[in-house]
Design a protein around this motif. Structure first.
Motif, PDB file in Angstrom:
ATOM      1  N   ALA A 119       0.834  -1.198   0.000  1.00  0.00           N
ATOM      2  CA  ALA A 119       0.000   0.000   0.000  1.00  0.00           C
ATOM      3  C   ALA A 119       0.875   1.256   0.000  1.00  0.00           C
ATOM      4  O   ALA A 119       0.573   2.228  -0.703  1.00  0.00           O
ATOM      5  CB  ALA A 119      -0.938  -0.002   1.213  1.00  0.00           C
ATOM      6  N   ASP A 120       1.975   1.231   0.755  1.00  0.00           N
ATOM      7  CA  ASP A 120       2.895   2.378   0.765  1.00  0.00           C
ATOM      8  C   ASP A 120       3.508   2.594  -0.618  1.00  0.00           C
ATOM      9  O   ASP A 120       3.610   3.726  -1.093  1.00  0.00           O
ATOM     10  CB  ASP A 120       4.008   2.170   1.799  1.00  0.00           C
ATOM     11  N   LEU A 121       3.937   1.501  -1.253  1.00  0.00           N
ATOM     12  CA  LEU A 121       4.520   1.627  -2.588  1.00  0.00           C
ATOM     13  C   LEU A 121       3.489   2.166  -3.576  1.00  0.00           C
ATOM     14  O   LEU A 121       3.797   3.033  -4.396  1.00  0.00           O
ATOM     15  CB  LEU A 121       5.035   0.269  -3.082  1.00  0.00           C
ATOM     16  N   LEU A 122       2.275   1.672  -3.482  1.00  0.00           N
ATOM     17  CA  LEU A 122       1.215   2.093  -4.400  1.00  0.00           C
ATOM     18  C   LEU A 122       0.820   3.546  -4.159  1.00  0.00           C
ATOM     19  O   LEU A 122       0.456   4.264  -5.097  1.00  0.00           O
ATOM     20  CB  LEU A 122       0.007   1.175  -4.221  1.00  0.00           C
ATOM     21  N   GLY A 123       0.952   3.986  -2.918  1.00  0.00           N
ATOM     22  CA  GLY A 123       0.600   5.364  -2.582  1.00  0.00           C
ATOM     23  C   GLY A 123       1.544   6.392  -3.188  1.00  0.00           C
ATOM     24  O   GLY A 123       1.221   7.587  -3.239  1.00  0.00           O
ATOM     25  N   GLN A 124       2.696   5.973  -3.679  1.00  0.00           N
ATOM     26  CA  GLN A 124       3.652   6.899  -4.275  1.00  0.00           C
ATOM     27  C   GLN A 124       3.282   7.272  -5.702  1.00  0.00           C
ATOM     28  O   GLN A 124       3.905   8.133  -6.294  1.00  0.00           O
ATOM     29  CB  GLN A 124       5.054   6.270  -4.269  1.00  0.00           C
ATOM     30  N   TYR A 125       2.269   6.605  -6.257  1.00  0.00           N
ATOM     31  CA  TYR A 125       1.896   6.832  -7.657  1.00  0.00           C
ATOM     32  C   TYR A 125       0.449   7.285  -7.754  1.00  0.00           C
ATOM     33  O   TYR A 125      -0.398   6.863  -6.978  1.00  0.00           O
ATOM     34  CB  TYR A 125       2.072   5.540  -8.474  1.00  0.00           C
ATOM     35  N   ASP A 126       0.186   8.136  -8.730  1.00  0.00           N
ATOM     36  CA  ASP A 126      -1.180   8.554  -8.998  1.00  0.00           C
ATOM     37  C   ASP A 126      -1.838   7.672 -10.056  1.00  0.00           C
ATOM     38  O   ASP A 126      -3.046   7.530 -10.090  1.00  0.00           O
ATOM     39  CB  ASP A 126      -1.223  10.022  -9.467  1.00  0.00           C
ATOM     40  N   GLU A 127      -1.019   7.097 -10.935  1.00  0.00           N
ATOM     41  CA  GLU A 127      -1.562   6.258 -12.000  1.00  0.00           C
ATOM     42  C   GLU A 127      -1.596   4.794 -11.549  1.00  0.00           C
ATOM     43  O   GLU A 127      -0.824   4.390 -10.678  1.00  0.00           O
ATOM     44  CB  GLU A 127      -0.747   6.400 -13.296  1.00  0.00           C
ATOM     45  N   PRO A 128      -2.477   3.985 -12.131  1.00  0.00           N
ATOM     46  CA  PRO A 128      -2.571   2.570 -11.757  1.00  0.00           C
ATOM     47  C   PRO A 128      -1.274   1.816 -12.057  1.00  0.00           C
ATOM     48  O   PRO A 128      -0.558   2.147 -12.994  1.00  0.00           O
ATOM     49  CB  PRO A 128      -3.711   2.039 -12.634  1.00  0.00           C
ATOM     50  N   ARG A 129      -1.000   0.813 -11.223  1.00  0.00           N
ATOM     51  CA  ARG A 129       0.219   0.018 -11.360  1.00  0.00           C
ATOM     52  C   ARG A 129      -0.139  -1.465 -11.435  1.00  0.00           C
ATOM     53  O   ARG A 129      -1.100  -1.917 -10.833  1.00  0.00           O
ATOM     54  CB  ARG A 129       1.137   0.222 -10.145  1.00  0.00           C
ATOM     55  N   LEU A 130       0.687  -2.219 -12.152  1.00  0.00           N
ATOM     56  CA  LEU A 130       0.541  -3.668 -12.239  1.00  0.00           C
ATOM     57  C   LEU A 130       1.092  -4.321 -10.980  1.00  0.00           C
ATOM     58  O   LEU A 130       2.029  -3.805 -10.345  1.00  0.00           O
ATOM     59  CB  LEU A 130       1.314  -4.220 -13.439  1.00  0.00           C
ATOM     60  N   ALA A 131       0.557  -5.485 -10.624  1.00  0.00           N
ATOM     61  CA  ALA A 131       1.055  -6.225  -9.466  1.00  0.00           C
ATOM     62  C   ALA A 131       2.523  -6.596  -9.669  1.00  0.00           C
ATOM     63  O   ALA A 131       3.324  -6.556  -8.731  1.00  0.00           O
ATOM     64  CB  ALA A 131       0.212  -7.477  -9.245  1.00  0.00           C
ATOM     65  N   LYS A 132       2.906  -6.922 -10.904  1.00  0.00           N
ATOM     66  CA  LYS A 132       4.298  -7.280 -11.203  1.00  0.00           C
ATOM     67  C   LYS A 132       5.225  -6.098 -10.925  1.00  0.00           C
ATOM     68  O   LYS A 132       6.304  -6.261 -10.357  1.00  0.00           O
ATOM     69  CB  LYS A 132       4.427  -7.722 -12.664  1.00  0.00           C
ATOM     70  N   GLU A 133       4.795  -4.900 -11.316  1.00  0.00           N
ATOM     71  CA  GLU A 133       5.616  -3.705 -11.061  1.00  0.00           C
ATOM     72  C   GLU A 133       5.780  -3.479  -9.565  1.00  0.00           C
ATOM     73  O   GLU A 133       6.879  -3.139  -9.091  1.00  0.00           O
ATOM     74  CB  GLU A 133       4.971  -2.475 -11.701  1.00  0.00           C
ATOM     75  N   LEU A 134       4.701  -3.671  -8.812  1.00  0.00           N
ATOM     76  CA  LEU A 134       4.776  -3.492  -7.361  1.00  0.00           C
ATOM     77  C   LEU A 134       5.713  -4.518  -6.727  1.00  0.00           C
ATOM     78  O   LEU A 134       6.501  -4.193  -5.843  1.00  0.00           O
ATOM     79  CB  LEU A 134       3.387  -3.591  -6.742  1.00  0.00           C
ATOM     80  N   ARG A 135       5.642  -5.766  -7.194  1.00  0.00           N
ATOM     81  CA  ARG A 135       6.531  -6.796  -6.655  1.00  0.00           C
ATOM     82  C   ARG A 135       7.985  -6.468  -6.965  1.00  0.00           C
ATOM     83  O   ARG A 135       8.855  -6.576  -6.094  1.00  0.00           O
ATOM     84  CB  ARG A 135       6.175  -8.168  -7.227  1.00  0.00           C
TER      85      ARG A 135
END
Length: 188
Positions: A119-135
């Motif tokens: 959630a912290d990593l995802l919170g750094q972006y405004d645009e949608p991200r892929l699960a692979k990118e987050l991993r």
């Protein structure tokens, strides 16, 4: 009509009737099996309804078994009978593995939960991200963590279920964004 053609015609009728009779008996066997299955399903559904009626009042938290209620663990331990608490404490004292685990837990600081990190990593972006990118980003920023791609997807989906993350489908890709605090309150 000759006697030969009459006997041929009669034999055809007999053969057709025998074939139809066998087919009829086969259909009866299939229907009997289907009726047996339907009766079993009926009994199962009846049992489910009886259980549902019997436990209809379980929506009331006071009737739930102790471990299902949202009480602190310490409060539950106080509720246990003295004999049970004594057995628990003596078994924990005598088991070296439990003592080692407790000592190890006291010495280590708790690692943040995978869901919180994602959630912290995802919170750094405004645009949608892929699960692979987050991993990939998680592996880069937290080398001590090495979750499988499936674990990351499952964790993200659990956050979606909790309303902390929003899922977006773009063609064949599934992407995620963090739900901001104000957005979560306004969507309820």
């Amino acid at each position: 009509m000759t006697s030969q053609s009459a006997s041929t015609l009669r034999s055809r009728y007999v053969a057709q009737a025998a074939s139809d009779l066998e087919e009829n008996r086969q259909k009866q066997r299939e229907l009997a099996e289907r009726i047996t299955v339907l009766k079993q399903e009926e009994a199962l559904l009846s049992d489910i309804l009886n259980l549902a009626e019997r436990y209809e009042g379980f929506a009331d938290a006071s009737r739930l078994p102790e471990q299902l209620q949202d009480k602190p663990v310490a409060a539950k331990a106080k509720q246990a009978p003295a004999g049970v608490a004594a057995r628990r404490s003596t078994s924990a004292k005598t088991t070296p593995a439990v003592q080692t685990a407790k000592a190890g837990a006291k010495g280590k600081s708790r690692r943040p939960l995978l869901g919180d990190l994602l959630a912290d990593l995802l919170g750094q972006y405004d645009e949608p991200r892929l699960a692979k990118e987050l991993r990939d980003e998680l592996l880069e920023k937290h080398p001590d963590r090495n979750p499988t791609p499936q674990v990351v997807r499952n964790t993200i989906e659990s956050l979606v279920a909790k309303g902390r993350i929003r899922r977006h489908k773009q063609q064949r890709s599934v992407m995620y964004t963090l739900v901001k605090r104000g957005e979560a309150d306004s969507s309820d």
